[in-house]
Design an enzyme around this catalytic site. Structure first.
Site, PDB file in Angstrom:
ATOM      1  N   HIS A  82       0.839  -1.202   0.000  1.00 55.53           N
ATOM      2  CA  HIS A  82       0.000   0.000   0.000  1.00 55.53           C
ATOM      3  C   HIS A  82       0.870   1.246   0.000  1.00 55.53           C
ATOM      4  O   HIS A  82       2.074   1.194   0.258  1.00 55.53           O
ATOM      5  CB  HIS A  82      -0.925   0.018   1.223  1.00 55.53           C
ATOM      6  CG  HIS A  82      -0.200   0.164   2.526  1.00 55.53           C
ATOM      7  ND1 HIS A  82       0.514  -0.868   3.115  1.00 55.53           N
ATOM      8  CD2 HIS A  82      -0.056   1.233   3.368  1.00 55.53           C
ATOM      9  CE1 HIS A  82       1.051  -0.451   4.245  1.00 55.53           C
ATOM     10  NE2 HIS A  82       0.738   0.822   4.421  1.00 55.53           N
ATOM     11  N   ASP A 123       0.304   5.200   1.788  1.00 55.43           N
ATOM     12  CA  ASP A 123      -0.526   5.673   2.899  1.00 55.43           C
ATOM     13  C   ASP A 123      -1.612   6.641   2.444  1.00 55.43           C
ATOM     14  O   ASP A 123      -1.371   7.546   1.644  1.00 55.43           O
ATOM     15  CB  ASP A 123       0.362   6.339   3.962  1.00 55.43           C
ATOM     16  CG  ASP A 123       1.309   5.356   4.615  1.00 55.43           C
ATOM     17  OD1 ASP A 123       0.873   4.234   4.919  1.00 55.43           O
ATOM     18  OD2 ASP A 123       2.488   5.703   4.804  1.00 55.43           O
ATOM     19  N   HIS A 149       4.728   0.187   0.119  1.00 54.79           N
ATOM     20  CA  HIS A 149       5.459  -0.507   1.178  1.00 54.79           C
ATOM     21  C   HIS A 149       4.586  -1.598   1.790  1.00 54.79           C
ATOM     22  O   HIS A 149       3.365  -1.619   1.631  1.00 54.79           O
ATOM     23  CB  HIS A 149       5.977   0.459   2.250  1.00 54.79           C
ATOM     24  CG  HIS A 149       4.941   1.308   2.907  1.00 54.79           C
ATOM     25  ND1 HIS A 149       4.428   2.453   2.326  1.00 54.79           N
ATOM     26  CD2 HIS A 149       4.308   1.193   4.103  1.00 54.79           C
ATOM     27  CE1 HIS A 149       3.544   3.014   3.131  1.00 54.79           C
ATOM     28  NE2 HIS A 149       3.442   2.253   4.215  1.00 54.79           N
ATOM     29  N   ARG A 173       4.866   7.286  13.282  1.00 46.96           N
ATOM     30  CA  ARG A 173       4.963   7.799  11.918  1.00 46.96           C
ATOM     31  C   ARG A 173       4.395   9.206  11.838  1.00 46.96           C
ATOM     32  O   ARG A 173       3.374   9.508  12.463  1.00 46.96           O
ATOM     33  CB  ARG A 173       4.185   6.884  10.960  1.00 46.96           C
ATOM     34  CG  ARG A 173       4.380   7.203   9.481  1.00 46.96           C
ATOM     35  CD  ARG A 173       3.461   6.355   8.632  1.00 46.96           C
ATOM     36  NE  ARG A 173       2.116   6.937   8.537  1.00 46.96           N
ATOM     37  CZ  ARG A 173       1.020   6.243   8.259  1.00 46.96           C
ATOM     38  NH1 ARG A 173       1.093   4.929   8.083  1.00 46.96           N
ATOM     39  NH2 ARG A 173      -0.152   6.849   8.165  1.00 46.96           N
TER      40      ARG A 173
END
Length: 368
Positions: A165, A167, A314, A330
């Site tokens: 995916h 983000d 990722h 994150r």
């Protein structure tokens, strides 16, 4: 800027406490799920700091003790720098480097979550997730926290081929440069893979490339919102589906990147359901099987990965749930609304100046 940025910063300042997230993680679950509602995001214009980067990136690379290209197409590791100490030009150079190389790794990083928030603001407005939990007073922080006690119901039917995916691609202005710091790791496992959207596009045949350039796809946040509702959590914005080009142009490099992935892409616009599924399933398998344009990071504690969500995918490997705790945080700056420029070039058609600074030598080895 997003319409809720100022109000969120006021809320954050009002309730902020100095938290040590690593210490909290070892004590158990600490994220909160407030009932706060935010205005829906609206489109905004993004000016990428990578445009101000020096093509040679001297401010960033000269002080480094080593600059190592991990694969030909994606992934660079830099030693000898601390992210929270970078000046403005070094941040601009980093934005350009990440735009070119997809993901850059820094080990032994001292940056804390408060410094991380300030660092992230240089690259764009910080995204606030509409339903994930976050540390108290820090809605911009996305927490990674999995261990032996984590709910495993999702993983009973989960295939890691479907874990690829980028983000929050369902947002009108999805994520751009993004970074993750892990401060706690299991004894073994918990790697992350990245794949290059540039090379994924380049590996397709020219006729198929041209076919894809005329298509758009629906990206959906409904699954995440529905999962939050089932868990009894507040959905803080209106759930959204957005249409983006299947091939997008990166505003800094001008290169074409494949921009679909199984995480959030749901259908191709203007074709039948069967055609959409055939196209997307082919592209998903193309990404998952692209071992020649992937890089795999074996994390060490206090490693930071900085990647570009516009031109990479990722996939976190959940092979450690019986081993121990994996924890980090994150920060996700938003970037431009995805677009396709028919005059843009592929990375393969562009001359790329590459550089490797060896730890035991002075200067760089330059390759064309």
């Amino acid at each position: 800027m997003p319409p809720n940025t100022e109000s969120v910063e006021v809320i954050t300042e009002q309730f902020e406490k100095k938290l040590n997230l690593k210490e909290l993680a070892h004590k158990g679950r600490y994220v909160i799920y407030p009932t706060t509602k935010y205005p829906d995001y609206e489109a905004f214009e993004h000016v990428d700091p990578g445009h101000k980067g020096d093509p040679a990136k001297k401010a960033l690379l000269d002080p480094a003790t080593a600059v190592i290209e991990l694969t030909p197409h994606i992934g660079t590791e830099i030693h000898g720098l601390q992210l929270h100490e970078l000046n403005e030009q070094q941040k601009n150079d980093l934005a350009l480097l990440v735009a070119e190389r997809g993901v850059v790794f820094f080990r032994k990083q001292e940056i804390d979550v408060y410094q991380g928030r300030e660092f992230g603001k240089h690259f764009g407005p910080l995204h606030i997730h509409q339903n994930f939990g976050h540390p108290e007073g820090m809605p911009e922080v996305h927490v990674i926290h999995f261990d032996e006690n984590s709910n495993r119901s999702h993983f009973k039917t989960f295939s890691h081929q479907d874990g690829w995916h980028s983000d929050v691609t369902y947002e009108i202005n999805p994520a751009g440069l993004t970074f993750l710091k892990l401060d706690t790791l299991p004894a073994v496992g918990g790697d992350t893979l990245w794949a290059s959207g540039y090379a994924a596009y380049d590996r397709l045949s020219p006729p198929f490339q041209k076919f894809l350039e005329g298509l758009e796809a629906v990206h959906s946040g409904l699954d995440q919102s529905n999962a939050a509702l089932r868990a009894g959590h507040t959905v803080r914005r209106t759930p959204i589906e957005t249409v983006h080009p299947v091939v997008r142009t990166h505003p800094v490099t001008g290169w074409k990147s494949l921009f679909v992935q199984p995480g959030f892409t749901r259908s191709i616009v203007g074709v039948s359901k069967r055609e959409s599924e055939a196209i997307l399933n082919f592209l998903y398998a193309h990404i998952a099987g692209g071992v020649d344009f992937q890089v795999r990071l074996k994390w060490e504690e206090n490693t930071v990965a900085v990647w570009d969500n516009r031109s990479t995918f990722h996939n976190a490997v959940f092979d450690y749930l019986d081993v121990g705790l994996r924890h980090g945080w994150r920060i996700t700056p938003q970037a431009e609304k995805p677009y396709f420029d028919p005059n843009s070039k592929s990375k393969a058609d562009s001359t790329v100046r590459r550089y490797v600074k060896e730890p035991a030598t002075e200067g760089y080895n330059f390759l064309l």
